[in-house]
Design an enzyme around this catalytic site. Structure first.
Site, PDB file in Angstrom:
ATOM      1  N   SER A 102       7.428  -0.606   2.014  1.00 45.11           N
ATOM      2  CA  SER A 102       8.171  -1.655   2.717  1.00 45.11           C
ATOM      3  C   SER A 102       9.677  -1.579   2.562  1.00 45.11           C
ATOM      4  O   SER A 102      10.388  -2.368   3.205  1.00 45.11           O
ATOM      5  CB  SER A 102       7.674  -3.027   2.269  1.00 45.11           C
ATOM      6  OG  SER A 102       6.411  -3.288   2.834  1.00 45.11           O
ATOM      7  N   SER A 366      -0.567   2.548  -7.237  1.00 43.31           N
ATOM      8  CA  SER A 366      -0.480   1.222  -6.629  1.00 43.31           C
ATOM      9  C   SER A 366      -1.779   0.485  -6.898  1.00 43.31           C
ATOM     10  O   SER A 366      -2.700   1.031  -7.502  1.00 43.31           O
ATOM     11  CB  SER A 366      -0.207   1.311  -5.117  1.00 43.31           C
ATOM     12  OG  SER A 366      -1.312   1.901  -4.447  1.00 43.31           O
TER      13      SER A 366
END
Length: 414
Positions: A102, A366
């Site tokens: 992002s 992640s």
């Protein structure tokens, strides 16, 4: 003259290096804000050893490797621990490329703000003026989209409710922008247009559609011509829908939901589920160059940078502008940039208000809340220095991430 300090150990040891770097950029004036902004306090000397300690911590918590680069006026520090590739055992390095997730949103917002400067876009105009019939509510403006106040549901909540199966289902798929928006519109909206902040990848899918409609070019072309080429970002690219990261890169490893399950190599994927919301690739050097240039006013007019920095509350010790996140640290300093989560990579990319100090840090895993929370410590050490050891308040804990923000994030023990 170059000075260096090297910490040596095993094959997965870290190195801390200081050397002469590029000149700092000029400072910019502090714009008005809607929430407390403490960025004008003087910065302490960075605690470079503290950054290195954080990276060692996240490696113990499940990240195969982690690295960080700190640009501080005329000095560069970098640190790296662990491996870029679990199969070969190659050590991770700050020359490695990685998926930035992002942090891509900042690039998308910059392009749109440049289009505002060029009189091709108005922030307070309805999205439907430029993309007729796309959204079910003409009250949703470009500003609402860029500040996550549109109320558009984040389709990744359903897509990645089950982390590994969700990823494998879309790893090689290629979506159109409209398919992703339609997934969002099949669910109720989260707020009225202009309401509270509610993070949604859908907003920046719409941003990509706006870029392509207004310029007549792909987002790849616009990122390249407006940001990558002018700043000479040699490691930054928008690959979609290709799956392989070109050149030297760190492989990414996705943590399954079941504690103790083997990590999944998630390096190769289209990232078509994100596109203009999260599909870019970069390096720590390039991210620091980008954010320093942005905050020094080299990418937009002063007026549009001020628009980007009109903040709305976005959780404890955080605020959000237009594609830009502000984090308020324990020592009273505010830093500006974005986090990035994409399968296999966590990124923190932030800079001081004037852009003269910037930090990019990444862990190649992640879906690990413990690692995500610990990575915040790189900002504390880089911008608060050794003051972080005597914090006047507790460091906030993340409750969600940039992928599937409505789904509780697993916390994996050390």
């Amino acid at each position: 003259m170059v000075s260096a300090t090297v910490v040596r150990g095993t094959a997965v040891a870290a190195a801390l290096v200081s050397l002469v770097a590029v000149p700092a950029h000029a400072a910019t004036r502090e714009p008005g804000t809607t929430t407390a902004d403490t960025s004008t306090r003087a910065l302490a000397e960075p605690d470079v050893a503290g950054v290195w300690n954080v990276l060692n911590t996240v490696r113990r918590q499940g990240a195969p490797g982690a690295m960080a680069r700190l640009d501080d006026r005329n000095t560069v520090h970098w640190a790296a621990v662990g491996v870029a590739d679990r199969k070969s055992g190659r050590a991770i390095s700050n020359v490695d490329r990685f998926r930035i997730g992002s942090v891509t949103k900042v690039f998308s917002a910059v392009v749109l703000l440049q289009l505002v400067d060029e009189k091709k876009l108005k922030l307070d105009a309805p999205v439907n003026r430029y993309l007729p019939g796309l959204l079910p509510d003409d009250r949703i403006t470009v500003r609402h989209v860029l500040s996550h106040r549109s109320g558009l549901h984040d389709y990744t909540n359903e897509m990645f409710a089950r982390t590994v199966p969700g990823f494998e289902a879309v790893r090689t798929k290629v979506f159109s922008y409209r398919q992703l928006v339609n997934r969002s519109l099949s669910k109720p909206r989260t707020t009225e247009p202009g309401g509270r902040y509610s993070y949604s990848n859908t907003n920046f899918v719409v941003a990509g559609m706006l870029i392509e409609k207004l310029t007549g070019h792909s987002v790849r072309t616009e990122y390249q011509s407006r940001i990558i080429d002018p700043l000479k970002l040699r490691d930054t690219l928008y690959l979609h829908p290709g799956t392989k990261i070109p050149g030297r890169h760190a492989r990414g490893y996705l943590t399954p939901d079941a504690a103790g399950a083997a990590l999944v190599d998630s390096t190769e994927q289209t990232v078509s589920w994100a596109q203009s919301a999260g599909a870019m690739i970069s390096s720590t050097r390039d991210l620091n160059t980008f954010l320093s240039a942005l905050l020094a006013g080299r990418l937009t007019s002063r007026a549009q940078l001020a628009q980007m920095e009109r903040w709305v509350p976005a959780g404890t010790s955080q605020a959000y502008g237009l594609g830009l996140r502000r984090r308020d640290l324990s020592c009273g300093i505010s830093v500006y940039g974005h986090t990035g989560a994409v399968q296999g990579y966590y990124t923190y990319a932030f800079a001081s208000k004037d852009g003269r100090r910037s930090l990019a840090a990444v862990a190649n895993t992640s879906n690990n809340g413990t690692v995500l929370n610990s990575m915040l410590g790189t900002l504390e050490s880089a911008f608060c220095g050794k003051q972080v050891k005597t914090q006047r308040r507790a460091v906030p804990v993340e409750r969600s991430e940039d992928i599937a923000p409505g789904v509780p994030l697993g916390v994996h023990p050390n």
